[in-house]
Scaffold this motif. Sequence first.
Motif: not given
Length: 113
Positions: A35-43, A56-65, A79-87
């Motif tokens: 809704x804020x326009x930051x993200x567009x897709x997920x898997x 993902x910000x766009x489907x064709x990119x690597x995941x942002x998070x 058990x849970x973690x949030x990982x950025x694009x760079x690992x």
Amino acid sequence: MIDISLVRSSPPVPLVSFDRRELSQILKVYGRMVAAGEWRDYAIDALKDRAVFSIFRRTSEMPLFRVVKDPKLARRQGAYSVVAAGGQILKRGHDLAVVLNVFDRHLKVIENA
């Protein structure tokens, strides 16, 4: 040639996945960011050793998070973690709601002098 009877008789490989409560928490944050326009897709990936929700910000990119559920780490770091694009691991813990707080932006009131 593959013997089909061997394939059918083998037990299915157990997969790690997000349950309904976990998925609800993740999709709540995801919906807010869409809704804020930051993200567009997920898997969503259910693997043998972990479950991954990729953002993902766009489907064709690597995941942002990536939101990762790894049951092997449940007794240690959580058990849970949030990982950025760079690992880089941004947050890790035992409670998914607390780990997802990494996406909350705290607004500060700035007073004019």
